[in-house]
Motif scaffolding. Structure first.
Motif, short mmCIF file in Angstrom:
data_model
loop_
_atom_site.label_atom_id
_atom_site.label_comp_id
_atom_site.label_asym_id
_atom_site.label_seq_id
_atom_site.Cartn_x
_atom_site.Cartn_y
_atom_site.Cartn_z
N GLN A 202 0.82 -1.21 0.00
CA GLN A 202 0.00 0.00 0.00
C GLN A 202 0.86 1.26 0.00
O GLN A 202 0.56 2.23 -0.70
CB GLN A 202 -0.92 0.00 1.23
CG GLN A 202 -2.12 -0.93 1.11
CD GLN A 202 -3.01 -0.83 2.33
OE1 GLN A 202 -2.59 -1.12 3.46
NE2 GLN A 202 -4.25 -0.43 2.13
N GLN A 203 1.93 1.24 0.78
CA GLN A 203 2.81 2.40 0.82
C GLN A 203 3.49 2.61 -0.53
O GLN A 203 3.61 3.76 -1.00
CB GLN A 203 3.86 2.21 1.92
CG GLN A 203 3.28 2.30 3.32
CD GLN A 203 4.32 2.04 4.39
OE1 GLN A 203 5.42 1.54 4.12
NE2 GLN A 203 3.98 2.35 5.63
N ALA A 204 3.92 1.53 -1.16
CA ALA A 204 4.56 1.65 -2.47
C ALA A 204 3.58 2.22 -3.50
O ALA A 204 3.92 3.11 -4.29
CB ALA A 204 5.09 0.29 -2.93
N CYS B 195 6.32 14.47 2.55
CA CYS B 195 6.68 13.69 1.36
C CYS B 195 6.81 12.22 1.73
O CYS B 195 6.99 11.85 2.89
CB CYS B 195 7.99 14.19 0.74
SG CYS B 195 9.48 13.83 1.71
N HIS B 196 6.68 11.36 0.71
CA HIS B 196 7.07 9.96 0.81
C HIS B 196 8.47 9.85 0.24
O HIS B 196 8.76 10.42 -0.83
CB HIS B 196 6.11 9.07 0.02
CG HIS B 196 4.67 9.25 0.38
ND1 HIS B 196 4.24 9.51 1.65
CD2 HIS B 196 3.53 9.20 -0.40
CE1 HIS B 196 2.93 9.61 1.67
NE2 HIS B 196 2.47 9.45 0.44
N VAL C 123 13.21 7.87 -4.88
CA VAL C 123 11.90 8.40 -5.26
C VAL C 123 11.37 9.25 -4.12
O VAL C 123 11.33 8.80 -2.97
CB VAL C 123 10.90 7.28 -5.57
CG1 VAL C 123 9.56 7.87 -6.00
CG2 VAL C 123 11.44 6.35 -6.63
N VAL C 124 10.97 10.48 -4.43
CA VAL C 124 10.36 11.37 -3.45
C VAL C 124 9.04 11.86 -4.03
O VAL C 124 9.00 12.39 -5.14
CB VAL C 124 11.26 12.58 -3.13
CG1 VAL C 124 10.65 13.39 -1.97
CG2 VAL C 124 12.67 12.15 -2.78
N ARG C 125 7.95 11.67 -3.28
CA ARG C 125 6.63 12.14 -3.71
C ARG C 125 6.17 13.21 -2.74
O ARG C 125 6.04 12.96 -1.54
CB ARG C 125 5.62 10.99 -3.73
CG ARG C 125 4.16 11.43 -3.94
CD ARG C 125 3.94 11.94 -5.35
NE ARG C 125 2.63 12.57 -5.52
CZ ARG C 125 1.51 11.92 -5.82
NH1 ARG C 125 1.51 10.60 -5.93
NH2 ARG C 125 0.38 12.57 -6.00
N GLY D 49 5.20 10.02 4.59
CA GLY D 49 4.68 11.22 5.25
C GLY D 49 5.70 11.95 6.09
O GLY D 49 5.35 12.60 7.08
N THR D 50 6.97 11.90 5.69
CA THR D 50 7.99 12.62 6.44
C THR D 50 8.05 14.08 6.01
O THR D 50 7.39 14.48 5.05
CB THR D 50 9.36 11.95 6.26
OG1 THR D 50 10.30 12.51 7.19
CG2 THR D 50 9.90 12.14 4.84
#
Length: 581
Positions: free
Chosen positions: A362-364, A377-378, A400-402, A542-543
């Protein structure tokens, strides 16, 4: 409730009674169950660094599971022409369940970064308070509600305002020490300070000026501020302004900047550093604070060999090491905390192996389907070795940063392709080792969805998979017919989860988890025709994020291109990846 003021010839007994009453009022405020009903509350501070007593006002209180946050305001010791800049807004974090009989505690002042981002300060303060240490964060001059409508950038356009703000910020820190030292729960001899980036530089200077600052932690900071100003992209406007000043005025400004440089005050801080009361944590590949600037300050403090270097990380990608940095911070300041007051937050509930795997999936998927909140961000960084049957191993790296509002960044190093990065912050961009293509032509406002031209069927497919995984997470037993799950521990005591596919399509996946039991550390897999392994260098959901995290690499020639063309390239790459998946 207004504090009583005592004066005149009532004698020592009455003054003593007043002092006791004042203390009990403060204790009742901190520990009393109904104290919030009497807010706002005004409290007097008599003992100050400049012999100028002041009042601070406790405006409100917010209860959290592990701590309480008080919103307070107090006057700056420096009066400026901008009225709102003369009042300091702060958030004071106190551990839950404190008792009047507890030993006094250390307290920490937390200083914010250049753009004034509150998220990092909320995180550091809440982490400290959750571990039993009071913490306070306040806005520097001309930041937030203290500044004009255009914000702190006015300082980059007005040298005198900048110089005044630097001096005022240091005076505000000293006043904040006064406030903490007056609190009944705080040990006045154990007030510390920490900061990140600009906050770290400010913390180093303040600790050199203010001998009452018992411990100092500087994160992503250094000395030789003029070099930093002329090096960092974030201070290019200030650098330009300084270069354009008349020679005499420039020399005057640079002299004042030198006076607030941590290097200038390092001799006064050196003894505390040699006693282990100064901690420096820095990114080995920092593109904002040059490594020589960090080393120069560490050398002046006598701790060059004790700097913690975050290998392979830069100024903004250092966010990947945030959990480790916060742990270091807690351990550092807890050295002054009575052992009876040390708190270990309750560990998260242990999930079943299949729940752990579904959560990771789910996190991916969330990197595509679940944008984080603003300012968050993720963040994932992986290294992988893939071995196709009968071929040589192939190695690669992926970061990867979202972010929120369609912001993202991808860096990869792949066989044949080499190193490539792409992303979107204020505009979309693609970068190789030789050139950055910036999608700024025909850009109106925010750049929008980077996958505007992606095939709709692929987007639908991702949503379908995401929904299926979410459904399986609600009833994980439905996977029993498809996957066999086994759990074990490694020789180092780490949690190991092994999944074996049932049916004709045989395959096996082995996950090794970090000590928290829920974050991946490594994975290995075997399937018909292919095998490999993955190392999860970082995996955070969510950091905290900053806008600079999504900017292209600096120091590479740039070419402006049409924003739509960059989005077409993004979409084509996404379509290609989905076809192969």
């Amino acid at each position: 409730m207004q504090q009583a003021r005592w004066s005149g010839g009532y004698g020592r007994p009455l003054k003593a009674l007043a002092a006791v009453a004042g203390f009990l009022c403060a204790v009742e405020h901190v520990f009393g169950a109904s104290a919030e009903d009497r807010l706002p509350l005004v409290v007097r501070v008599e003992k100050t660094y400049n012999n100028a007593p002041f009042d601070y006002r406790i405006e409100s209180r917010v209860q959290r599971p592990n701590y309480v946050v008080y919103r307070i305001t107090y006057p700056s010791p420096v009066v400026t022409q901008l009225p709102q800049n003369n009042n300091i807004p702060a958030a004071y974090y106190l551990p839950r369940d404190m008792k009047p009989t507890d030993p006094k505690r250390p307290a920490v002042i937390c200083m914010h970064i250049l753009d004034g981002n509150d998220e990092l300060m909320r995180m550091t303060c809440s982490t400290l308070a959750s571990h039993g240490i009071p913490a306070i964060a306040f806005k520097l001059p001309y930041y937030g509600e203290r500044g004009p409508a255009e914000g702190p950038k006015v300082m980059a356009e007005n040298p005198k305002l900048l110089l005044d703000a630097l001096a005022q910020g240091l005076a505000d820190i000293r006043r904040t020490v006064d406030l903490l030292a007056s609190r009944p729960e705080v040990d006045p001899a154990k007030v510390g300070i920490m900061g990140i980036s600009l906050g770290g530089i400010t913390a180093g200077t303040a600790a050199g000026i203010e001998p009452r600052l018992h411990r100092t932690m500087m994160i992503l900071a250094g000395g030789d501020v003029p070099t930093i100003i002329h090096h960092a992209r974030e201070t290019r406007d200030l650098s330009r302004l300084l270069r354009e000043l008349p020679e005499a005025e420039r020399a005057q400004v640079e002299q004042v900047i030198a006076e607030v440089d941590p290097l200038r005050h390092a001799p006064a801080l050196r003894a505390r550093a040699l006693e282990g009361r100064v901690l420096m944590v820095n990114a080995a590949e920092d593109e904002v604070i040059p490594r020589p600037c960090t080393e120069k300050l560490a050398e002046a403090l006598g701790i060059r060999q004790r700097v913690t270097w975050l290998e392979g990380l830069g100024h903004y990608t250092a966010i990947a090491a945030l959990p480790q940095i916060l742990e270091q911070m807690v351990n550092f300041f807890s050295e002054d905390l009575d052992p009876s007051l040390r708190v270990k937050p309750a560990p998260p509930a242990t999930k079943t192996p299949i729940e752990v795997v579904l959560r990771l999936v789910q996190q991916a998927l969330g990197f595509l389907t679940a944008p984080p909140a603003k300012g968050r961000c993720h963040f994932a960084e992986l290294t992988a070795t893939i071995v196709p049957q009968g071929q040589k191993p192939m190695e690669g790296r992926l970061l990867v940063v979202r972010g929120s509002e369609h912001k993202f960044k991808i860096e990869c190093k792949l066989p044949v392709v080499g190193e490539v990065s792409l992303g979107q912050g204020d505009y979309p961009w693609i970068a190789s080792a030789k050139k950055v293509f910036k999608g700024v032509k025909n850009l109106q406002g925010k750049p929008g969805d980077p996958l505007t031209f992606a095939h709709p069927a692929y987007m639908t497919r991702i949503q379908v998979v995401n929904g299926a995984v979410a459904g399986a997470a609600l009833a994980p037993e439905i996977l029993d017919a498809m996957v066999a799950v086994a759990e074990d521990t490694t020789a180092q005591g780490e949690r190991l989860i092994r999944l074996t596919a049932k049916g004709r399509n045989r395959g096996e996946l082995t996950l090794v988890m970090r000590p928290d039991g829920n974050t991946p550390q490594s994975a290995s897999f075997e399937a018909p025709g292919i095998s490999g392994s993955v190392q999860f260098r970082q995996w955070q959901i969510g950091t905290v994020a900053s806008d600079q995290l999504f900017e292209p690499p600096a120091g590479i020639p740039e070419q402006a291109v049409d924003v739509a063309e960059v989005h077409r390239v993004f979409s084509a790459m996404f379509n290609f990846a989905m076809e192969n998946l």
